[in-house]
Enzyme design. Structure first.
Site, short mmCIF file in Angstrom:
data_model
loop_
_atom_site.label_atom_id
_atom_site.label_comp_id
_atom_site.label_asym_id
_atom_site.label_seq_id
_atom_site.Cartn_x
_atom_site.Cartn_y
_atom_site.Cartn_z
N LYS A 14 0.93 -1.31 -0.28
CA LYS A 14 0.08 -0.05 -0.16
C LYS A 14 0.89 1.28 -0.09
O LYS A 14 1.84 1.24 0.59
CB LYS A 14 -1.01 -0.18 1.00
CG LYS A 14 -1.89 0.97 1.24
CD LYS A 14 -2.69 0.89 2.39
CE LYS A 14 -4.07 2.11 2.54
NZ LYS A 14 -4.86 1.53 3.87
N SER A 61 -9.53 1.80 2.27
CA SER A 61 -8.14 2.71 1.79
C SER A 61 -7.28 1.53 1.04
O SER A 61 -6.10 1.96 0.73
CB SER A 61 -7.68 3.22 2.84
OG SER A 61 -7.19 2.69 4.07
N SER A 87 -9.95 -1.54 6.59
CA SER A 87 -9.44 -1.48 5.41
C SER A 87 -8.84 -2.60 4.90
O SER A 87 -8.02 -2.54 3.75
CB SER A 87 -8.62 -0.14 5.37
OG SER A 87 -9.33 1.25 5.59
#
Length: 454
Positions: A82, A146, A170
């Site tokens: 990420k 996210s 998330s």
């Protein structure tokens, strides 16, 4: 194996090909790089690709594998992270316009540990600059949370696994919406050094992959005490051994869960429980603690997030953020007093004890991961997660108290969109979650289904 089969291969499958020299790490890396370039833009799931680093690390892995030096099950296998984890020398944008040019002089601890395990990191997955993340099962629907970029990238066969983060859903949500497996560890089990902070006392990093077994292999490589992260704990994680013959799990189910979710989600959950009955005792129904988890979590995240991004507030740079609601939303946290924040922290201790008592009789408590399948892209973010009637959702509450959870795919709902099974356990009981999820996946093939990627 044909190229698509390789792209969707599990970590053990890819490892066997590499060790048998039927495939080189360089070959594997080039395959995923080509898929990232070809399909990444379709799902808005990748912001930075690092081919130079990936190919250099792949060449090193090939030399070591030829010499018989096997670092572990991740050796020679690429991955994504990420875009809130630092990768030395490359942009780490945190998915926000004010940080578009930001870079760091060292890798995040998780990235460094994966490198030590022989993995090659080369993509940072995030959708904020290129538009909303799309689930590969339908580009008209959101990939969720996210960590939407990692979820889409894994589901589409652009990376074998990825590292996501979770503060309040998330990892689990994109796992459910994208039809993959996601493991959120206990708070403190995985170092967050080198990761963007949103909420210092609630943020967690964890693996997103094809199966519970894959998630466990990754967690074993990244868990453990880190002197650079004071919140990390001095314990690691080992891949759990196969279950002893005749061992039966104890799984609780919240009261009213079937009545509180979308029809197809409920049907898939009921079928899932029937499968699990071959290896587990299901029930009795449990009452979730009637405590203000949402309020407490909201206060903590808002107050800590305001502090973490004080530079944006003080420098009047919230206006530069991409999402309109983010340009004003941060200012509301200015109204939270120190008294409110400290009261929330104290109440959270009581919540932790109540949750531990709830979980103690069980190996895990099972729920649908989300109440519905993924939301259409044109639905506002605030409406993307429908309210849960009857209060059966455990995502928010279990994040507040910091216990682990896993989500694995368990079927499809309206529009052919995936649904997920979530399991929650006591602190540091990740091995139990993996064992139950692994037993379920040994009896089903939902985790082997793959979207048509064109």
């Amino acid at each position: 194996m044909i190229r698509d089969d390789v792209a969707f291969g599990s970590i053990p499958e890819l490892g066997r090909l590499l060790r048998a020299r039927k495939l080189s790490s360089t070959d594997l890396t080039e395959l995923y790089l080509e898929r990232l370039e070809r399909f990444g833009p379709r799902y808005n799931c990748v912001v930075t690709v690092t081919p130079e680093r990936a190919l250099a690390e792949a060449a090193t892995a090939d030399r070591e594998l030829r010499a018989g030096r096997i670092r572990g099950p991740l050796h020679g296998i690429p991955y994504g992270v990420k875009d809130l984890l630092a990768a030395k020398g490359y942009p780490t944008t945190w998915g926000a316009e004010p940080y578009r040019s930001q870079s760091f002089d060292e890798d995040a601890t998780v990235v460094a540990r994966l490198g030590a395990a022989g993995g090659m990191g080369y993509s940072q997955a995030n959708a904020s600059f290129s538009g909303p993340g799309k689930t590969p099962w339908s580009v008209d629907y959101w990939s969720g949370g996210s960590s939407s970029g990692p979820g889409s990238a894994v589901a589409a066969g652009l990376v074998p696994f990825a590292i996501g983060s979770e503060t309040s859903g998330s990892i689990l949500t994109p796992a459910a919406y994208c039809g993959i497996s996601g493991l959120r560890p206990t708070y403190g089990l995985v170092s967050r050094h080198g990761a963007m902070a949103l909420s210092w006392t609630m943020d967690k990093l964890g693996p997103m992959a094809r199966s519970a077994e894959d998630c466990a292999l990754v967690l074993a490589a990244i868990a453990g005490r880190d002197p650079f992260d004071a919140s990390s704990v001095p314990r690691g994680f080992r891949m759990p051994a196969p279950e002893p013959r005749g061992r039966r799990f104890r799984i609780g189910v919240p009261k009213g869960v079937i009545d509180a979710v979308q029809g197809e989600v409920a049907e898939n959950f009921t079928t899932t429980l029937d499968v699990l009955r071959s290896v587990a005792e299901i029930g009795p129904d449990v009452e979730l603690p009637d405590l203000p988890f949402g309020v407490v979590g909201g206060v903590i995240i808002a107050a800590e997030g305001l502090s973490a991004f004080d530079d944006l507030v003080e420098g009047n740079r919230l206006k530069d953020l991409t999402a309109p609601e983010d340009r004003t939303g941060g200012y509301g946290a200015l109204a939270i007093s120190a008294r409110d924040y400290l009261r929330a922290l104290r109440v959270r201790r009581l919540m932790g004890r109540a949750y531990d008592e709830l979980l103690k009789p069980f190996d895990a408590i099972a729920t649908p991961t989300r109440t519905t399948v993924a939301s259409p892209l044109d639905k506002a973010f605030r409406d993307a997660y429908p309210e849960v009637r009857g209060g059966v959702s455990m995502i928010g509450a279990s994040n507040v108290v910091g216990v682990p959870a896993i989500s694995v795919p368990n079927g499809f709902g309206p529009g052919g969109l995936p649904t997920g099974l979530s399991l929650v356990a006591r602190a540091f009981d990740e091995a139990k979650l993996v064992r139950i999820a692994r037993a379920y996946q040994a009896r089903t093939d939902w985790h082997k289904r793959r979207p048509e990627v064109v």
